[in-house]
Motif scaffolding. Structure first.
Motif, mmCIF file in Angstrom:
data_model
loop_
_atom_site.group_PDB
_atom_site.id
_atom_site.type_symbol
_atom_site.label_atom_id
_atom_site.label_comp_id
_atom_site.label_asym_id
_atom_site.label_seq_id
_atom_site.Cartn_x
_atom_site.Cartn_y
_atom_site.Cartn_z
ATOM 1 N N TYR A 63 0.854 -1.185 0.000
ATOM 2 C CA TYR A 63 0.000 0.000 0.000
ATOM 3 C C TYR A 63 0.900 1.249 0.000
ATOM 4 O O TYR A 63 2.053 1.215 0.468
ATOM 5 N N GLN A 64 0.355 2.332 -0.472
ATOM 6 C CA GLN A 64 1.053 3.626 -0.419
ATOM 7 C C GLN A 64 0.167 4.650 0.283
ATOM 8 O O GLN A 64 -1.045 4.707 0.032
ATOM 9 N N THR A 65 0.843 5.464 1.124
ATOM 10 C CA THR A 65 0.146 6.541 1.801
ATOM 11 C C THR A 65 0.913 7.830 1.562
ATOM 12 O O THR A 65 2.101 7.924 1.914
ATOM 13 N N ARG A 66 0.244 8.820 1.018
ATOM 14 C CA ARG A 66 0.845 10.134 0.785
ATOM 15 C C ARG A 66 0.241 11.136 1.761
ATOM 16 O O ARG A 66 -0.892 10.951 2.240
ATOM 17 N N PRO A 67 0.972 12.225 2.054
ATOM 18 C CA PRO A 67 0.433 13.215 3.000
ATOM 19 C C PRO A 67 -0.901 13.786 2.493
ATOM 20 O O PRO A 67 -1.010 14.243 1.342
ATOM 21 N N LYS A 71 -5.007 5.712 2.144
ATOM 22 C CA LYS A 71 -4.159 4.570 1.858
ATOM 23 C C LYS A 71 -4.596 3.913 0.554
ATOM 24 O O LYS A 71 -5.771 3.587 0.370
ATOM 25 N N THR A 72 -3.614 3.719 -0.365
ATOM 26 C CA THR A 72 -3.928 3.206 -1.700
ATOM 27 C C THR A 72 -3.279 1.843 -1.879
ATOM 28 O O THR A 72 -2.082 1.674 -1.624
ATOM 29 N N LEU A 73 -4.101 0.851 -2.372
ATOM 30 C CA LEU A 73 -3.585 -0.476 -2.650
ATOM 31 C C LEU A 73 -2.821 -0.447 -3.964
ATOM 32 O O LEU A 73 -3.327 0.024 -4.979
ATOM 33 N N LEU A 74 -1.600 -0.998 -3.961
ATOM 34 C CA LEU A 74 -0.775 -1.019 -5.167
ATOM 35 C C LEU A 74 -0.802 -2.385 -5.834
ATOM 36 O O LEU A 74 -1.028 -2.487 -7.043
ATOM 37 N N GLU A 113 6.705 9.672 -3.853
ATOM 38 C CA GLU A 113 7.150 9.940 -2.487
ATOM 39 C C GLU A 113 6.029 9.649 -1.506
ATOM 40 O O GLU A 113 4.854 9.938 -1.763
ATOM 41 N N GLY A 114 6.386 9.051 -0.373
ATOM 42 C CA GLY A 114 5.385 8.740 0.652
ATOM 43 C C GLY A 114 5.818 7.535 1.463
ATOM 44 O O GLY A 114 6.981 7.095 1.436
#
Length: 468
Positions: A63-67, A71-74, A113-114
């Motif tokens: 998962y990716q989390t950006r400011p 939360k996004t599933l990759l 970035e994240g």
């Protein structure tokens, strides 16, 4: 009373199991906490496993989390292959890397970035155990810094304690740049005179002083690169400081110079000053001052002076408008052969003194030898005297007054120096003194004269003469 004890025991066992599971989980999978990437380059989010992949079954997701974003599933994967990619726009941006669940980002951009989260389920069939692991990696994306450029304002030389200097540093390329200032290759810290901006890109020196003179440069850095600027010199007008009067003539004691009568003396007034200071020489006599000359050197002829006279050197910096002065006394007195002789006699061992001591030592040795010889020669002479035959000396070993008639006679003390023969000595005494070799030895001998015994006829004649 037993129920609470049992509950406490069960809770303790459960807590211990959780700690053990956490330790096991930490041993199974390890990932870096932070990765710094370069914009436009690839980046691998590596996962290190500590078990045999053939003996377990794994399933997980990235998962990716950006400011400010959810939360996004990759990607989701099972064992060594990806099951699905969450979005079409992520299909060419993230790749699952078997066999250890790593994730590859082929080209970094600002959106990459994240924080990246790994949720992993590990099943151990032999032990019939399922372990869940969660890990997070923080990824930064930066642009390398270019060579920094610095500027000084004002660009000309400044005057200490009167002017300020502002240094500025910047780069054309680079993200999250941090700046650092160096003087003569040493880092500068904030102080009362050194003030920095928030990112340290600007340095203000207020006010500027002599200690600020040097070569300045700027260091620019970020997470992935660092570079230094070219150097710029800072020149400062200052002084005069450490004013002192020096001379190679005469003898100096503190602030008093002593010279020989008639000697030509030169004095130099020296100070630390930029630009070089000008000097004024002043004579002080009877509480009156008189300007003698202007310049760095003073020439004095001692025969024109009294026995002692006071002088003053005044240094002045035309740019800083600062001045300083120092005073000294010149005494005219005879130093003999001069300062060199005085220093030699007081502080060194002269060759003449060494020769004198050597001569005294040799003389002392000669006197010692002479004394030894003098003490031993009389003994040899007296031994020769006491070796005379008994026929030549009557009762030589008698002492006291056994028979007074035997001691009757006239006694004479005779001195015999060395080999010389005394006319007063009898032939009997001189015959045994020829072995004396020392001319400096005086020998004493005792000679006894026995008068003739008067006969009976002579006594009758004397009586008749007395009666007549």
């Amino acid at each position: 009373m037993e129920a609470p004890g049992r509950r406490t025991f069960v809770a303790l066992c459960f807590y211990t199991a959780l700690l053990t599971l956490s330790e096991v989980n930490s041993e199974f999978v390890q990932v870096p906490s932070v990765l710094n990437g370069v914009k436009g380059k690839s980046l691998l989010l590596s996962v290190e496993t500590h078990f045999q992949n053939e003996d377990v079954e794994i399933q997980g997701s990235w998962y990716q989390t950006r400011p400010g974003a959810p939360k996004t599933l990759l990607v989701t994967f099972h064992n060594h292959s990806a099951i699905m990619v969450a979005s079409m726009r992520h299909r060419n941006r993230f790749f699952f890397q078997p066999p250890n669940a790593s994730l590859l980002i082929p080209r970094l951009d600002d959106a990459a970035e994240g924080d990246y989260h790994l949720d992993l389920d590990i099943h151990f069939p032999q032990r019939q155990e399922l372990v869940r692991v969660e890990r997070t990696i923080h990824v930064t994306v930066d642009v390398p810094v270019s060579t920094p450029v610095i500027q000084k304002t004002p660009s000309s030389t400044v005057v200490e304690d009167k002017e300020n200097v502002t240094w500025t540093c910047w780069v054309e390329n680079g993200t999250r740049v941090q700046y650092q200032w160096l003087r003569n290759n040493m880092p500068l810290d904030a102080s009362d005179c050194h003030q920095f901006s928030q990112d340290n890109s600007t340095l203000v020196i207020s006010p500027v002083r002599k200690k600020d003179i040097g070569q300045y440069r700027c260091l620019a850095r970020n997470h992935i690169s660092q570079r230094q600027s070219h150097t710029l010199d800072l020149n400062v007008f200052y002084g005069p400081y450490n004013l002192a009067v020096k001379s190679d003539h005469g003898l100096r004691t503190g602030e008093v110079f002593t010279v020989n009568p008639g000697e030509l003396v030169f004095f130099d007034c020296q100070a630390d000053s930029n630009p070089p200071n000008s000097c004024m020489w002043i004579s002080k006599t009877n509480n009156a001052t008189e300007v003698i000359t202007v310049g760095l050197r003073l020439e004095v002829t001692s025969y024109k002076l009294a026995q002692a006279e006071e002088f003053l050197c005044r240094a002045f910096n035309n740019v800083t408008q600062k001045q300083d002065e120092t005073q000294f006394t010149l005494v005219v007195a005879s130093l003999g052969a001069g300062k060199e002789r005085y220093v030699q006699e007081s502080n060194s061992f002269s060759p003449l003194a060494a020769i004198t001591l050597s001569c005294l030592f040799i003389t002392g040795c000669m006197l010692l030898v002479y004394f030894i010889k003098t003490c031993h020669h009389p003994k040899r002479v007296l031994m020769n005297i006491y070796k005379r035959p008994l026929t030549e000396a009557k009762h030589p070993h008698c002492s006291g007054h056994e028979d007074a008639t035997e001691d009757f006679g006239i006694y004479e003390f005779v001195s015999i120096p060395g080999k010389m023969e005394s006319t007063q000595a009898s032939s009997r005494s001189l015959a045994h003194l020829e072995s004396v070799q020392d001319l400096h030895t005086t020998i004493y001998d005792v000679i006894r004269h026995i008068p003739e015994t008067p006969t009976l006829a002579n006594q009758s004649l004397l009586l008749k003469q007395c009666e007549a």
